[in-house]
Motif scaffolding. Sequence first.
Motif, mmCIF file in Angstrom:
data_model
loop_
_atom_site.group_PDB
_atom_site.id
_atom_site.type_symbol
_atom_site.label_atom_id
_atom_site.label_comp_id
_atom_site.label_asym_id
_atom_site.label_seq_id
_atom_site.Cartn_x
_atom_site.Cartn_y
_atom_site.Cartn_z
ATOM 1 N N ALA A 100 2.047 -4.163 -8.949
ATOM 2 C CA ALA A 100 2.544 -4.782 -7.715
ATOM 3 C C ALA A 100 2.519 -6.301 -7.811
ATOM 4 O O ALA A 100 3.469 -6.987 -7.410
ATOM 5 C CB ALA A 100 1.713 -4.300 -6.526
ATOM 6 N N ALA A 159 -2.280 -9.355 -4.765
ATOM 7 C CA ALA A 159 -0.911 -8.919 -4.509
ATOM 8 C C ALA A 159 -0.511 -9.157 -3.054
ATOM 9 O O ALA A 159 0.607 -9.618 -2.777
ATOM 10 C CB ALA A 159 -0.765 -7.437 -4.860
ATOM 11 N N VAL A 165 -8.832 -2.417 -8.097
ATOM 12 C CA VAL A 165 -8.126 -2.270 -6.820
ATOM 13 C C VAL A 165 -8.469 -3.421 -5.885
ATOM 14 O O VAL A 165 -7.577 -4.050 -5.290
ATOM 15 C CB VAL A 165 -8.464 -0.919 -6.154
ATOM 16 C CG1 VAL A 165 -7.916 -0.884 -4.734
ATOM 17 C CG2 VAL A 165 -7.893 0.236 -6.951
ATOM 18 N N THR A 188 0.830 -1.205 0.000
ATOM 19 C CA THR A 188 0.000 0.000 0.000
ATOM 20 C C THR A 188 0.861 1.250 0.000
ATOM 21 O O THR A 188 0.603 2.212 -0.741
ATOM 22 C CB THR A 188 -0.940 0.004 1.210
ATOM 23 O OG1 THR A 188 -1.777 -1.155 1.174
ATOM 24 C CG2 THR A 188 -1.805 1.251 1.219
ATOM 25 N N ARG A 198 -5.395 -5.907 -5.357
ATOM 26 C CA ARG A 198 -4.804 -5.728 -4.028
ATOM 27 C C ARG A 198 -4.871 -7.027 -3.248
ATOM 28 O O ARG A 198 -3.909 -7.414 -2.573
ATOM 29 C CB ARG A 198 -5.521 -4.616 -3.255
ATOM 30 C CG ARG A 198 -4.825 -4.305 -1.930
ATOM 31 C CD ARG A 198 -5.561 -3.275 -1.104
ATOM 32 N NE ARG A 198 -4.768 -2.876 0.043
ATOM 33 C CZ ARG A 198 -4.639 -3.585 1.169
ATOM 34 N NH1 ARG A 198 -5.280 -4.751 1.279
ATOM 35 N NH2 ARG A 198 -3.888 -3.166 2.158
ATOM 36 N N TRP A 220 -1.643 -1.529 -8.734
ATOM 37 C CA TRP A 220 -1.817 -2.801 -8.028
ATOM 38 C C TRP A 220 -1.588 -3.975 -8.962
ATOM 39 O O TRP A 220 -1.100 -5.035 -8.544
ATOM 40 C CB TRP A 220 -3.197 -2.876 -7.378
ATOM 41 C CG TRP A 220 -3.248 -2.120 -6.094
ATOM 42 C CD1 TRP A 220 -3.859 -0.925 -5.857
ATOM 43 C CD2 TRP A 220 -2.627 -2.496 -4.854
ATOM 44 N NE1 TRP A 220 -3.655 -0.529 -4.562
ATOM 45 C CE2 TRP A 220 -2.909 -1.475 -3.919
ATOM 46 C CE3 TRP A 220 -1.867 -3.596 -4.457
ATOM 47 C CZ2 TRP A 220 -2.450 -1.534 -2.603
ATOM 48 C CZ3 TRP A 220 -1.410 -3.643 -3.151
ATOM 49 C CH2 TRP A 220 -1.697 -2.626 -2.233
ATOM 50 N N THR A 259 2.367 1.767 -3.484
ATOM 51 C CA THR A 259 1.413 2.250 -4.484
ATOM 52 C C THR A 259 1.008 3.701 -4.219
ATOM 53 O O THR A 259 0.781 4.458 -5.160
ATOM 54 C CB THR A 259 0.166 1.355 -4.537
ATOM 55 O OG1 THR A 259 -0.427 1.258 -3.226
ATOM 56 C CG2 THR A 259 0.527 -0.050 -5.011
#
Length: 268
Positions: free
Chosen positions: A164, A259, A252, A106, A256, A161, A109
Amino acid sequence: MSMVADSWVIARRNLIRMTRIPEMVLFGIIQPVMFVVLFTYVFGGSMKIGDTTDPDVYKDFLMPGIFAQTVTFATAGSAAGIADDAQKGLMDRFRSLPMARGAVLTGRTVADLVQTALTLVILAAVALLVGWRTGSAEPTNAARILAGFGLLLLLGYAFTWIGALIGLSVRTPEAATSGGIIWLFPVTFISNAFVDSSQMTPWVRHIADWNPFSATVQAARVLFGSPGVVQSDAWPMQHPVWASLLWSVVIVALFRTLAVRKYRSAVS
């Protein structure tokens, strides 16, 4: 609150790192500026928007697409940065600390979002210098313009994301850079960013109209009052602002989750 505090620590670390390596920011700015100049002066006058090939009309049509491309191409930087941290063992160090697991990604990003916002501000200034103007087709106001840029940044944050996840899935920063950018070309070019999708063959137009990238570009054009708003029966093109918000939130939430799960398994 712990998650927020830990994320801010990581974000601050990455922002400080950016200030100490200014070429990272510089090169991130040069590329979109080149796109603005090339598309404006090379393709302007040859692209038909509506019933005209006026280069000034194409310029106002183009800029929301360039803005959207710029925020999504930050994905490659996110992927490479996370892969570099993992390769250097920094992820293992973070894991040994008493901090929220999702805070590492987090924070990264969020820092990338700040850099993207800075790039977008500079790019908007360059666009104004080459003649881009809001409200050229429909009346607009400051609130709508800010909302347009907000949607662009939200799309960029959503795509980081994806970056990521890519960065955690490869072994080297070089692979992350390639993997983070190669899929962006079909996403950005099979869209309404640079040409009116109504001029595409039917099956390609269907893909372009349902492309999350296209929804944000369409929303930005509507909010900026730009010409060339695509006329289509597809729901994302009929309701671009809501479609853009929905696509970004879904991306997201999905990436997220993936990830963070990958991060936990990668450093365990």
